[in-house]
Write a protein that holds these residues in place. Structure first.
Motif, short mmCIF file in Angstrom:
data_model
loop_
_atom_site.label_atom_id
_atom_site.label_comp_id
_atom_site.label_asym_id
_atom_site.label_seq_id
_atom_site.Cartn_x
_atom_site.Cartn_y
_atom_site.Cartn_z
N ILE A 108 0.83 -1.21 0.00
CA ILE A 108 0.00 0.00 0.00
C ILE A 108 0.86 1.25 0.00
CG2 ILE A 108 -1.70 1.33 1.33
CD1 ILE A 108 -2.82 -1.37 2.31
N THR A 109 1.90 1.26 0.84
CA THR A 109 2.81 2.41 0.87
C THR A 109 3.45 2.60 -0.51
OG1 THR A 109 3.31 1.89 3.18
CG2 THR A 109 4.74 3.48 2.09
N SER A 110 3.84 1.50 -1.14
CA SER A 110 4.47 1.57 -2.46
C SER A 110 3.50 2.10 -3.51
CB SER A 110 4.96 0.18 -2.87
OG SER A 110 5.88 -0.33 -1.93
N MET A 111 2.23 1.66 -3.43
CA MET A 111 1.22 2.16 -4.36
C MET A 111 1.05 3.67 -4.23
SD MET A 111 -1.82 -0.68 -3.99
CE MET A 111 -1.76 -2.26 -4.82
N ILE A 112 0.97 4.14 -3.00
CA ILE A 112 0.79 5.58 -2.74
C ILE A 112 1.96 6.37 -3.32
CG2 ILE A 112 0.69 7.33 -0.93
CD1 ILE A 112 -0.69 5.10 0.81
N LEU A 113 3.18 5.90 -3.07
CA LEU A 113 4.36 6.61 -3.56
C LEU A 113 4.44 6.56 -5.09
CD1 LEU A 113 7.00 5.48 -0.91
CD2 LEU A 113 5.82 7.68 -1.07
N HIS A 114 4.04 5.45 -5.68
CA HIS A 114 4.01 5.35 -7.14
C HIS A 114 3.06 6.38 -7.73
CE1 HIS A 114 3.95 3.39 -11.11
NE2 HIS A 114 2.64 3.64 -11.09
N VAL A 115 1.88 6.49 -7.16
CA VAL A 115 0.88 7.44 -7.66
C VAL A 115 1.37 8.88 -7.50
CG1 VAL A 115 -1.44 8.37 -7.27
CG2 VAL A 115 -1.08 5.89 -7.32
N LEU A 116 1.93 9.19 -6.34
CA LEU A 116 2.42 10.55 -6.10
C LEU A 116 3.57 10.90 -7.03
CD1 LEU A 116 2.31 10.55 -2.19
CD2 LEU A 116 0.72 11.70 -3.73
N GLN A 117 4.48 9.95 -7.24
CA GLN A 117 5.59 10.21 -8.16
C GLN A 117 5.09 10.38 -9.59
OE1 GLN A 117 8.33 7.08 -9.51
NE2 GLN A 117 10.02 8.29 -8.70
N TYR A 118 4.13 9.56 -9.98
CA TYR A 118 3.56 9.66 -11.33
C TYR A 118 3.03 11.06 -11.59
CZ TYR A 118 0.51 8.46 -15.31
OH TYR A 118 -0.10 8.39 -16.55
N HIS A 119 2.40 11.65 -10.57
CA HIS A 119 1.82 13.00 -10.72
C HIS A 119 2.75 14.09 -10.21
CE1 HIS A 119 -2.01 11.64 -12.26
NE2 HIS A 119 -2.13 10.77 -11.28
N GLU A 120 4.04 13.73 -10.00
CA GLU A 120 5.09 14.69 -9.63
C GLU A 120 4.75 15.46 -8.37
OE1 GLU A 120 5.72 17.03 -13.17
OE2 GLU A 120 6.83 15.41 -14.15
N LYS A 121 4.21 14.74 -7.39
CA LYS A 121 3.92 15.33 -6.09
C LYS A 121 5.01 14.85 -5.12
CE LYS A 121 -1.11 15.61 -6.65
NZ LYS A 121 -1.27 17.05 -6.46
N GLU A 122 5.85 15.74 -4.64
CA GLU A 122 6.99 15.38 -3.80
C GLU A 122 6.57 15.22 -2.34
OE1 GLU A 122 10.53 17.59 -4.13
OE2 GLU A 122 10.62 17.49 -6.31
N VAL A 123 7.00 14.12 -1.74
CA VAL A 123 6.75 13.88 -0.32
C VAL A 123 7.99 13.21 0.28
CG1 VAL A 123 4.25 13.60 -0.56
CG2 VAL A 123 5.75 11.59 -0.75
N ASP A 124 8.13 13.31 1.59
CA ASP A 124 9.11 12.49 2.31
C ASP A 124 8.50 11.11 2.49
OD1 ASP A 124 10.49 14.85 2.45
OD2 ASP A 124 10.57 14.94 4.63
N TYR A 125 9.35 10.10 2.72
CA TYR A 125 8.80 8.75 2.87
C TYR A 125 9.78 7.79 3.53
CZ TYR A 125 11.61 7.96 -1.35
OH TYR A 125 12.64 7.90 -2.25
#
Length: 451
Positions: free
Chosen positions: A117-134
């Motif tokens: 689930i964490t990986s899915m979230i990060l994949h989606v955010l990266q796809y849409h170029e939304k930067e987050v810490d993780y």
């Protein structure tokens, strides 16, 4: 800042060291043994200790903080020196909280599925170029490290492990994060060396839900009755978002997900992964990604490393490797491959490798978990049982616990490998489940099976 890591070679610890080095911190560390890939990654950044072992002289009053890994012991000489000098000593999760206390903390917990689930979230955010810490528990395609920390990102996404924080801090890691946005994927008894009863294990998730920041939210799998009850009885003033497995079907070995725009082919498969996807969608929406954008991004998600990872394929055979070892994961993963390839012979191989899985009392939890397979192989090392100081486990006990007449039990790595390499793999799916390596199996050799 100058940071010293005690037990720097661990999977999580070395990634945190790399993240802080990238952030500009001065990093030092020690360990008594470091293996690949940690060794090579630390060496590439000049962070690999020159000698293996513990050296109290590395610890001095100029160090700003010490981060203590779970691999170290409470009487570690470097830890004792740090305590003598009254240095600030953090567990791994404590330091992550320190780095994120002014951010919106998104914490993904659960006995199973949290890495995916964490990986899915990060994949989606990266796809849409939304930067987050993780911080995530597996290496992801397109990401340099499993930990990323900045001073400027508003969100941090944390995989919330329920295991202990450090040798001197016996609290579960996810109790320390104080999430603003939380998810729990489900509860299945695990870590019995720490939580000897299911009730004791359940209590850890109650504490987690009660620890969500007031006004925050809990997203939870409502198909899990124990979890749903915990969320319903909490007196914490938080918003509650239940989710369940979405509609989908499998056609010609392809999973088609039902979406508002119609059926959409996706790379992942299995009911448990579709359930994970539903939870990830809720979290992404709370982080500002709308439903349509989520589906656009998730279509290209191929899975987290070692989670139903396809390692070989031919016209007649497909081979998957999975980290599954707990009963709930073994059952879900085996059924997922069965459902994805209904017209192929399914051969499921499982290594009993962890403390819980090698415990004679816990073995009964595996009842029926390999029933979806046409052929089932279980490997365990009697030597591992001795190292973990557990009571002897016999092949007969394992066979009885699984209640599977097709089960074959192996204790010798060479014998298991010989059987594996002599399997008839025509029109088949081979599933290798383990958090170890079956006593030394080189997974790169698996492709030879298909020649």
């Amino acid at each position: 800042m100058r940071i010293h890591f005690i037990a720097i070679g661990g999977s999580a610890m070395h990634n945190l060291a790399l993240a802080l080095h990238h952030k500009g911190y001065e990093i030092s560390g020690s360990d008594d043994a470091i293996f690949e890939p940690s060794k090579g990654r630390l060496e590439a950044k000049g962070l690999l200790p020159g000698k293996m072992g513990w050296f109290p002289e590395k610890v001095d009053s100029k160090i700003d903080a010490v981060i203590l890994g779970m691999h170290a012991k409470a009487d570690n000489p470097e830890l004792l020196k740090a305590q003598e000098l009254n240095l600030k000593i953090y567990s791994y999760p404590e330091f992550l909280f320190e780095q994120s206390k002014y951010k919106t903390r998104v914490v993904i917990g659960g006995s199973h599925g949290k890495t995916t689930i964490t990986s899915m979230i990060l994949h989606v955010l990266q796809y849409h170029e939304k930067e987050v810490d993780y911080m995530v528990g597996a290496q992801l395609e397109g990401f340099d490290r499993m930990v990323h920390l900045t001073d400027h990102n508003d969100f941090i996404v944390l995989e919330g492990d329920e295991y202990l924080s450090s040798p001197i801090d016996r609290r579960p890691k996810f109790h320390l994060y104080e999430p603003n946005i939380a998810l729990v994927s489900g509860i299945a008894w695990d870590h019995i060396n720490v939580f000897p009863t299911f009730q004791n294990y359940l209590e850890q998730f109650q504490i987690f839900v009660d620890g969500i920041v007031k006004g925050g939210s809990i997203t939870y799998n409502e198909e899990d009755a124990e979890l749903a009850n915990i969320v319903e009885v909490t007196e914490n003033s938080i918003r509650k978002f239940p989710y369940r497995t979405p509609d989908y079907r499998v056609e010609n070995d392809v999973t088609l997900l039902d979406t508002p725009e119609g059926e959409m082919p996706i790379e992942i498969f299995g009911k448990h992964n579709l359930n994970n996807l539903a939870g990830a969608k809720w979290i992404c929406q709370q982080m500002g990604v709308d439903e349509a954008d989520f589906y656009e991004a998730i279509a290209s998600f191929k899975g987290a490393s070692k989670r139903l990872e396809k390692i070989a394929e031919s016209s007649e055979t497909v081979v998957y490797k999975d980290f599954a070892h707990s009963p709930s994961k073994v059952g879900a993963t085996t059924k997922a491959v069965r459902d994805q390839y209904p017209n192929r012979k399914l051969i499921a191989c499982l290594e009993l490798h962890t403390y819980s899985s090698l415990n004679a009392e816990f073995l009964k939890e595996y009842k029926g978990t390999l029933d979806a397979a046409d052929e089932a192989l279980v490997f365990y090392s009697p030597e591992a049982v001795k190292i973990k100081r557990l009571d002897e486990v016999t092949s007969e006990q394992i066979s009885a616990a699984f209640e599977n007449s097709r089960l074959q039990v192996f204790t010798n790595p060479a014998t298991f490998k010989e059987r594996l390499f002599n399997l008839d793999l025509s029109n088949s799916a081979l599933l290798l489940m383990s958090s170890g390596n079956y006593g030394g199996l080189d997974f790169s050799e698996i492709k030879n099976l298909l020649d």
